[in-house]
Every structure is written in C-alpha cells, then in structure tokens.
Design a protein around this motif. Structure first.
Motif, short mmCIF file in Angstrom:
data_model
loop_
_atom_site.label_atom_id
_atom_site.label_comp_id
_atom_site.label_asym_id
_atom_site.label_seq_id
_atom_site.Cartn_x
_atom_site.Cartn_y
_atom_site.Cartn_z
N ALA B 179 -3.89 44.82 -18.27
CA ALA B 179 -4.51 43.67 -17.60
C ALA B 179 -5.92 43.47 -18.14
O ALA B 179 -6.57 44.42 -18.56
CB ALA B 179 -4.56 43.91 -16.08
N PRO B 180 -6.41 42.23 -18.10
CA PRO B 180 -7.79 41.98 -18.51
C PRO B 180 -8.75 42.47 -17.43
O PRO B 180 -8.38 42.59 -16.26
CB PRO B 180 -7.85 40.46 -18.64
CG PRO B 180 -6.80 39.94 -17.71
CD PRO B 180 -5.71 40.99 -17.70
N VAL B 181 -10.00 42.74 -17.84
CA VAL B 181 -10.99 43.16 -16.86
C VAL B 181 -12.29 42.39 -17.04
O VAL B 181 -12.83 42.30 -18.13
CB VAL B 181 -11.21 44.69 -16.88
CG1 VAL B 181 -11.53 45.21 -18.28
CG2 VAL B 181 -12.31 45.13 -15.92
N GLY B 182 -12.73 41.78 -15.94
CA GLY B 182 -14.02 41.09 -15.89
C GLY B 182 -14.81 41.74 -14.76
O GLY B 182 -15.47 42.75 -14.95
N GLY B 183 -14.65 41.21 -13.55
CA GLY B 183 -15.23 41.85 -12.38
C GLY B 183 -14.41 43.04 -11.92
O GLY B 183 -14.87 43.87 -11.14
N GLY B 184 -13.18 43.11 -12.35
CA GLY B 184 -12.35 44.27 -12.09
C GLY B 184 -11.39 44.15 -10.91
O GLY B 184 -10.68 45.11 -10.60
N ASN B 226 -24.42 43.84 -19.11
CA ASN B 226 -24.29 43.24 -20.43
C ASN B 226 -25.58 42.56 -20.85
O ASN B 226 -26.31 42.03 -20.01
CB ASN B 226 -23.18 42.18 -20.41
CG ASN B 226 -21.83 42.79 -20.12
OD1 ASN B 226 -21.43 43.76 -20.74
ND2 ASN B 226 -21.14 42.23 -19.13
N THR B 227 -25.85 42.56 -22.14
CA THR B 227 -27.02 41.82 -22.62
C THR B 227 -26.61 40.40 -23.01
O THR B 227 -27.39 39.48 -22.92
CB THR B 227 -27.65 42.54 -23.83
OG1 THR B 227 -26.62 42.86 -24.76
CG2 THR B 227 -28.34 43.81 -23.38
N ARG B 237 -16.74 37.16 -17.85
CA ARG B 237 -18.17 37.34 -18.09
C ARG B 237 -18.86 38.14 -16.98
O ARG B 237 -20.02 38.49 -17.09
CB ARG B 237 -18.85 35.96 -18.24
CG ARG B 237 -18.45 35.27 -19.53
CD ARG B 237 -18.99 33.86 -19.63
NE ARG B 237 -18.52 33.24 -20.87
CZ ARG B 237 -18.55 31.94 -21.12
NH1 ARG B 237 -19.02 31.10 -20.21
NH2 ARG B 237 -18.11 31.48 -22.26
N THR B 238 -18.13 38.38 -15.90
CA THR B 238 -18.72 39.07 -14.75
C THR B 238 -18.74 40.59 -14.93
O THR B 238 -18.07 41.12 -15.80
CB THR B 238 -17.91 38.73 -13.48
OG1 THR B 238 -16.52 38.82 -13.82
CG2 THR B 238 -18.20 37.33 -13.02
N ASN B 239 -19.50 41.26 -14.06
CA ASN B 239 -19.63 42.71 -14.09
C ASN B 239 -18.77 43.38 -13.02
O ASN B 239 -18.53 42.79 -11.97
CB ASN B 239 -21.08 43.11 -13.79
CG ASN B 239 -21.96 42.97 -14.99
OD1 ASN B 239 -22.28 41.85 -15.39
ND2 ASN B 239 -22.32 44.08 -15.60
N LEU B 240 -18.41 44.62 -13.27
CA LEU B 240 -17.77 45.41 -12.22
C LEU B 240 -18.71 45.54 -11.02
O LEU B 240 -19.93 45.38 -11.14
CB LEU B 240 -17.46 46.82 -12.74
CG LEU B 240 -16.47 46.97 -13.90
CD1 LEU B 240 -16.16 48.45 -14.11
CD2 LEU B 240 -15.19 46.20 -13.64
N SER B 241 -18.13 45.87 -9.89
CA SER B 241 -18.92 46.27 -8.70
C SER B 241 -18.66 47.76 -8.48
O SER B 241 -17.75 48.34 -9.09
CB SER B 241 -18.48 45.47 -7.48
OG SER B 241 -17.15 45.84 -7.11
N GLU B 242 -19.44 48.38 -7.60
CA GLU B 242 -19.21 49.80 -7.28
C GLU B 242 -17.75 50.01 -6.84
O GLU B 242 -17.10 50.99 -7.21
CB GLU B 242 -20.15 50.25 -6.15
CG GLU B 242 -21.62 50.30 -6.53
CD GLU B 242 -21.97 51.46 -7.47
OE1 GLU B 242 -21.09 52.29 -7.76
OE2 GLU B 242 -23.14 51.51 -7.93
#
Lengths: 325, 325
Positions: B179-184, B226-227, B237-242
C-alpha cells in the motif's frame, strides 16, 4: 430478404470456443450514471479485453476454426486499428502466421503494437482503398493466406456477439442493448445474440453523425457511403458491408447519430467519473444515452463499451515535465 | 511500545458498518503484469470507490459512529484532497453538516468538487500549516464541530483497512500486500487487516523518494519531516503522526522508496495496458513491484490502488481541438 447465416447457436458455440483465450470482461455500473439517466445502465467493458478491444473475440473465433492446412499457410488482413492487433495476437496464440496490410502513413505506435508487441508481419501499402485491396489480393495470390476480414466475416461476427451474450448471462433482465456501429460486425453479432437470448430486447446501433452511412443504409436498404471520415471515433470510419447491413436490418431497432462533442463528453464521463480509459469509438453508445437520444428512463440498459486503445503519449509527456526527480 | 488501539475486530466491524454505503471495488488482474513480474498480482481498485478513492471508507466509518449530538453539530476537516470529498459525501449521505478548511490557493476544481458536487461548506485559510490549524481550531471553538482528521483517527484507520480486508476475503492466499504511505492511515489499516487475517502475510508500504519521511521515521522510531514536498503523488505529501507511526512499526515489514519517474511509468502501465484511470499516488505501490524493489517472483501479491482522481482537463482540451463538428 435472405436468411441470415449467423444464428444464436453460432454465438453460443463461439463462446465455448474462445472462452479460455479471451477475458470475460467485467460489467461496471455507476450511481452517478443511473441518477443522471433515471435508468439502470450496465457497461460491458471490452476496454478490459485482451489487446484492449472486443476485436479479440472475433479474431480468435475465426482463426481457431481454420483447417490445419489453412493454419499452416497463415492469415492476412488489412487494418491499422484494433482488428490488426487482435488478429496478430489470436494468430500468435494459435501458432499461426499473421500478415497485416497497413497504409505506409500509419502511426508508428500502431505499427509497433502489431509487429513488435504481437509479432505479426506488417506489409505497407499506399493509403488508398485500391492499394490496400491490391496489396492484400497479391499477398493471398502469392502465399495462399486466408483473409480474415475485420467485419465482413461470419466467424468474426459470431465472436463479436459473445460480448453481448456474456452481458445477458450476467444481467438477463436487460430491456435495451446499445452498441457502436462502424463496419457493423459488432452490431450484427450483438443484435443476433440479444434477439436469440430474448426476442423482445430492443437493440440500437449508434454512429458518429460525421460518418452516418450505417444510418442511411439502414433506412434505404442499400449500402450508402460517406463523404467525410474525419470523426474522432477512428474505429468507426468504415462502411457496412452487404452482409452486416442484412443482419442489422433484420435485428436492429434503429441507428442513432451523435455529434463529435457528444462523443467527447461521454468519453470524459467514462474517464473522469468512472475511471475507465475508453477510446472515442468505445464512448459512442453511452453518448446516445447521456444525450437522451435513446429513451431509457426506468429501463435496464446494456451498453457495449467496445475498446480502450487511445494514444496517451501527449498526456504523459505533459506529466513528465512536472516531475522533479 | 503501547498496544495499538485499532484491532482486526474493529476493521471487521467497520466493514459491516460501511458496506451498504461504499462500493465493494473490483480486483483487476493482467496477464501482461503477471508475465512481467513473474508473480500473480491482484489490484484492489479503489479508483472505482465512491468519489474515486479509498478515503470514502474511513470517512463514512467515522461519521456514522458520531453521537446524535455530534451529528447535529457537524464535522470539520482540513484537506484539499480526497479526504475533503470523502468527508463531504459521507456527511451528506448521513445528513450531517460538513465544513472543509482549504488553502485559498487551492485549485478551483477541488473547491468545486467539495462544495458543489458534495455539498460541503468550504472555509478558506492561508496556505500555511499554522493558518490551517488555527482556522480549524477557531471553527471548532465557535461551532463545536467534530474534527475528522484525514488519518490521525482510529475510526478513519479502521475504515481504510476494509479495502485490504475485502481483497483478502476475495483472495485469501495472498502472501504480500503493498500500500502507498503518506500520512499512514491507509498503510496502518491495511497492515492491521492483513496481520489479523493471516499473521504471516508480509506488508510493505511505498512512498515517493522525494517525501521519504515515513521510511526514515520507520527506521528511527520517531517522527521525521520532509524538506521538499513536490512529488507528483500529491496524495502522499503529508507526514506520519505518532499514531500511524506506531501502527506501522508494529505491523509493516518495510517501507520502500520509488522515484518520480517510476511512479509515472507505473501510472502509465495502469492507463495504457490495464485501461485504469489512476492518480499518481495510486500507482506508487505498483511502481515498487514493477521496478523490482519488492521481490515478488512466484508470489501472490495484493496491491492497493488507492485512487483515481486526477485532473484530465488538459488532455480533453487537446482532444476537443481535434474535432470537426
């Protein structure tokens, strides 16, 4: 009127013959489409067929019925479109040599698909009907190839009819079936399958207004020709034959016309809303429904989406310019 | 490591909760794809999901579990992507008001889809993370809306996992799921579903190399950032969360990286050969397989094709210039 020689039983037999080699394509539905038309619409997605179009069905049905002697000599056709690829693939699967006559100005992408992807021999001709026929005849005279015509061939027609047969096996309550018409092979097979399955089903053909020979031939009873062929639905630029006109007049309720803009709008609906890559010819049937040319409200309608082969090079070139790797 | 709070049973429950409102999407296969990879590849086609992406599953699962009081007050989220449309549609179907916070420079097509097609209220903010959060917080303070986060939400994650659940119900012998991962959220739900179904299934996440925060976070165990975010796979384009990092570290075998060109090549394969309109984010999983980043030879692999929402306006504008009506 002569008795048609392709019978419903021929389509059932074709289906048994080809089923292990072709895809049983999925039938797609859309809440949005049903809401917009007030009908229940079932799309038989031949864009998901092997090589990307219903043509695989007829080609495989025809090649697989050749005698051992005919198979040994090979097959020939003239086409720069889906039939060329279908015949090449069917022949390769059955271990038969295929030769395809193409105008020498054919797009490189079509030459490459036929020759490199599916392994046929391509012989170029001038881009006139005369040269195409002469080249084909010469090849037959020299090599004794068997001609597999794109649509003026009962085995091709019976194979084409298996798409509608599968659709009706899956959705037996359909009241209307709609198919595009160019040379008339698909519409002939579709109409014979539908009438054979249930004589009360209405069958409509749809063609681009720019190439309305089928509509005029249907009305006049004789083969009419086109003055222009520049429709975006490049698979439908061909004319009916005596054979397909006979089948169509015997089995089809009417032939309807759609504009180029209507074709493009239907195609866009299929891409944008239904996520289906469909070529312009494959969107023509749906165009007649979306525009209300066929009264479908409250009905169950089967639609043959004939193929999905379209050049997307330009779109991907644009996308590639956006990446920053 | 804390015990994850989304369990396999939550995904089963989510599936019962949402199944009448979402599409059970088809699984597509391709002889060409299998021949090219030496594997059996099964594509779970969430591009055919309602509103065109898997996001509908999580949004509907979350909104349908609100209390009567919460429903009466409405929901809010910040997104200019698929989650905005998913939440808007889910809320509309359940008779709940939805408010979406979008940067004021969002493409008109996305604003229009959210507001006009699905009936949400759009509130614009500046295009900074700070403004987005402040605007959302202000709306919550003023109206007591319930925030439905695009992925940092267990009900959204459980809903997202139902895609993999359906895939495994259909093909229980799968050995690998990708599966793809962005925010997770999707990868979290997918991994919990897969491990719950069969603990020996390998689960891989794939992300664009340009936004490799998930891969680095997976290795370091803490949230990395990400830079750059200029990947063509705009959904990632989003980040993982805890929360999602915890699920992913607990259940996923590895996270792999693909280049922008590899994403585009996989997307083109899906369009050209399989006739599927898939957005760049939806092609990322397949990219890792086509390029050999995941060893799949002889294996049965499930691939989540996450969505199909991409702007095709430019392509159709070009086509429209070719018609002669």
């Amino acid at each position: 009127m002569p008795i048609p020689s392709v019978q419903y039983s021929d389509i059932l037999a074709a289906h048994e013959r080809i089923r292990s080699a072709v895809n049983r394509t999925p039938v797609m539905v859309s809440r949005t489409l049903n809401a917009r038309t007030g009908a229940e619409v079932f799309l038989k997605c031949e864009n998901f067929q092997r090589m990307g179009a219903f043509k695989m069905r007829g080609a495989y049905n025809a090649v697989s019925q050749l005698t051992e002697e005919e198979r040994r000599r090979g097959v020939v056709t003239h086409s720069s479109g889906n039939h060329a690829q279908a015949l090449s693939l069917a022949a390769r699967l059955l271990g038969v040599k295929a030769v395809v006559v193409m105008p020498k100005n054919s797009p490189q992408v079509k030459v490459s698909a036929t020759r490199d992807t599916y392994g046929a021999e391509v012989v170029f001709c001038e881009s006139t009907v005369k040269s195409r026929h002469e080249t084909t005849e010469r090849l037959i005279a020299e090599h004794d190839y068997t001609l597999i015509h794109p649509y003026d061939n009962d085995r091709v027609i019976a194979g084409a009819g298996t798409a509608a047969l599968e659709l009706l096996q899956d959705y037996s309550a359909l009241e209307i079936i709609v198919a595009p018409v160019g040379g008339g092979g698909l519409l002939s097979g579709t109409s014979i399958a539908a009438r054979g399955f249930n004589a009360s089903i209405q069958v409509y053909g749809v063609e681009p207004r720019l190439v309305d020979d089928a509509s005029r031939s249907f009305r006049s009873g004789k083969l009419e020709s086109n003055t222009r062929i520049d429709t975006i639905a490049d698979g439908l630029r061909t004319n009916l034959s005596e054979r397909t006109l006979r089948y169509i007049r015997g089995n089809v309720n009417d032939i309807l016309l759609v504009s180029e803009r209507e074709i493009l709008d239907a195609m866009r609906f299929l891409w944008e809303r239904m996520k289906l890559v469909v070529e312009p010819s494959g969107a023509v049937s749906l165009a007649a429904i979306l525009t209300g040319h066929i009264p479908v409200k409250g009905k169950k309608i089967g639609v043959i989406v004939s193929g999905g082969n379209i050049d997307i090079e330009g779109f991907f070139t644009l996308l590639a310019q956006k990446i920053h790797d």
